[in-house]
Motif scaffolding. Structure first.
Motif, PDB file in Angstrom:
ATOM      1  N   UNK A 103       0.903  -1.109  -0.070  1.00  0.00           N
ATOM      2  CA  UNK A 103      -0.074   0.054  -0.010  1.00  0.00           C
ATOM      3  C   UNK A 103       1.026   1.634  -0.029  1.00  0.00           C
ATOM      4  N   UNK A 104       0.135   2.394  -0.452  1.00  0.00           N
ATOM      5  CA  UNK A 104       0.942   3.615  -0.441  1.00  0.00           C
ATOM      6  C   UNK A 104       1.860   3.906   0.906  1.00  0.00           C
ATOM      7  N   UNK A 105       1.459   3.773   2.114  1.00  0.00           N
ATOM      8  CA  UNK A 105       2.441   4.109   3.079  1.00  0.00           C
ATOM      9  C   UNK A 105       3.658   3.359   3.053  1.00  0.00           C
ATOM     10  N   UNK A 106       3.305   1.985   2.961  1.00  0.00           N
ATOM     11  CA  UNK A 106       4.705   1.236   2.798  1.00  0.00           C
ATOM     12  C   UNK A 106       5.606   1.409   1.501  1.00  0.00           C
ATOM     13  N   UNK A 107       5.015   1.901   0.443  1.00  0.00           N
ATOM     14  CA  UNK A 107       5.857   2.157  -0.825  1.00  0.00           C
ATOM     15  C   UNK A 107       6.681   3.518  -0.195  1.00  0.00           C
ATOM     16  N   UNK A 108       5.869   4.140   0.493  1.00  0.00           N
ATOM     17  CA  UNK A 108       6.633   5.768   0.778  1.00  0.00           C
ATOM     18  C   UNK A 108       7.563   5.542   1.768  1.00  0.00           C
ATOM     19  N   UNK A 109       7.431   4.570   2.752  1.00  0.00           N
ATOM     20  CA  UNK A 109       8.518   4.271   3.755  1.00  0.00           C
ATOM     21  C   UNK A 109       9.592   3.362   3.090  1.00  0.00           C
ATOM     22  N   UNK A 110       9.423   2.675   2.383  1.00  0.00           N
ATOM     23  CA  UNK A 110      10.628   1.933   1.604  1.00  0.00           C
ATOM     24  C   UNK A 110      11.445   2.890   0.643  1.00  0.00           C
ATOM     25  N   UNK A 111      10.491   3.658   0.126  1.00  0.00           N
ATOM     26  CA  UNK A 111      11.305   4.737  -0.931  1.00  0.00           C
ATOM     27  C   UNK A 111      12.178   5.709  -0.044  1.00  0.00           C
ATOM     28  N   UNK A 112      11.518   5.945   0.856  1.00  0.00           N
ATOM     29  CA  UNK A 112      12.316   7.023   1.654  1.00  0.00           C
ATOM     30  C   UNK A 112      13.709   6.512   2.428  1.00  0.00           C
ATOM     31  N   UNK A 113      13.613   5.415   3.033  1.00  0.00           N
ATOM     32  CA  UNK A 113      14.668   4.692   3.301  1.00  0.00           C
ATOM     33  C   UNK A 113      15.801   4.282   2.373  1.00  0.00           C
ATOM     34  N   UNK A 114      15.270   3.971   1.202  1.00  0.00           N
ATOM     35  CA  UNK A 114      16.108   4.031  -0.274  1.00  0.00           C
ATOM     36  C   UNK A 114      16.873   4.917  -0.210  1.00  0.00           C
ATOM     37  N   UNK A 115      16.216   6.180  -0.455  1.00  0.00           N
ATOM     38  CA  UNK A 115      16.536   7.436  -0.819  1.00  0.00           C
ATOM     39  C   UNK A 115      17.823   7.765   0.279  1.00  0.00           C
ATOM     40  N   UNK A 116      17.642   7.374   1.553  1.00  0.00           N
ATOM     41  CA  UNK A 116      18.355   7.986   2.805  1.00  0.00           C
ATOM     42  C   UNK A 116      19.684   7.136   2.555  1.00  0.00           C
ATOM     43  N   UNK A 117      19.444   5.945   2.205  1.00  0.00           N
ATOM     44  CA  UNK A 117      20.386   5.036   1.913  1.00  0.00           C
ATOM     45  C   UNK A 117      21.429   5.531   1.053  1.00  0.00           C
ATOM     46  N   UNK A 118      20.996   5.770  -0.056  1.00  0.00           N
ATOM     47  CA  UNK A 118      21.837   6.149  -1.189  1.00  0.00           C
ATOM     48  C   UNK A 118      22.669   7.678  -0.822  1.00  0.00           C
ATOM     49  N   UNK A 119      21.734   8.347  -0.131  1.00  0.00           N
ATOM     50  CA  UNK A 119      22.204   9.739  -0.011  1.00  0.00           C
ATOM     51  C   UNK A 119      23.276   9.669   1.088  1.00  0.00           C
ATOM     52  N   UNK A 120      23.172   8.743   1.823  1.00  0.00           N
ATOM     53  CA  UNK A 120      24.207   8.533   2.941  1.00  0.00           C
ATOM     54  C   UNK A 120      25.728   8.236   2.329  1.00  0.00           C
ATOM     55  N   UNK A 121      25.954   7.523   0.936  1.00  0.00           N
ATOM     56  CA  UNK A 121      26.978   7.282   0.490  1.00  0.00           C
ATOM     57  C   UNK A 121      27.368   8.319  -0.517  1.00  0.00           C
ATOM     58  N   UNK A 122      26.510   9.110  -0.824  1.00  0.00           N
ATOM     59  CA  UNK A 122      26.622  10.251  -2.022  1.00  0.00           C
ATOM     60  C   UNK A 122      27.402  11.523  -1.670  1.00  0.00           C
TER      61      UNK A 122
END
Length: 91
Positions: free
Chosen positions: A72-91
């Motif tokens: 559902x939308x809240x799960x997609x949003x949460x996963x996408x946010x974690x994904x972005x923060x993970x990438x942002x932490x190494x960029x």
């Protein structure tokens, strides 16, 4: 550290890839494994090494999806946010 615009772009890309995979697989048995593979490929395409990609995807997705259940939308949003923060932490 990535800018907020960069994080938004990574989050948006994850959301799009995740929803496309869920749609194309019809969220059938083990669909999330395909999703994780696509996300790792996407990160590799963008120059992130395999080990880091695995960690980013596992931290973002790990255990949050189930077979035969489209996210559902809240799960997609949460996963996408974690994904972005993970990438942002190494960029």
């Amino acid at each position: 550290m990535a800018s907020s615009a960069d994080l938004w772009n990574w989050e948006r890309a994850c959301t799009r890839l995740l929803t496309v995979v869920a749609d194309r697989t019809q969220a059938e048995s083990g669909w999330y494994g395909h999703c994780m593979q696509v996300l790792r490929w996407f990160l590799a395409y963008n120059g992130i090494d395999e080990g880091q990609a695995e960690e980013i995807v596992e931290n973002a997705v790990g255990g949050r999806f189930g077979s035969w259940i489209a996210p559902d939308v809240p799960v997609v949003d949460a996963v996408s946010s974690r994904f972005a923060r993970g990438v942002g932490g190494i960029r």
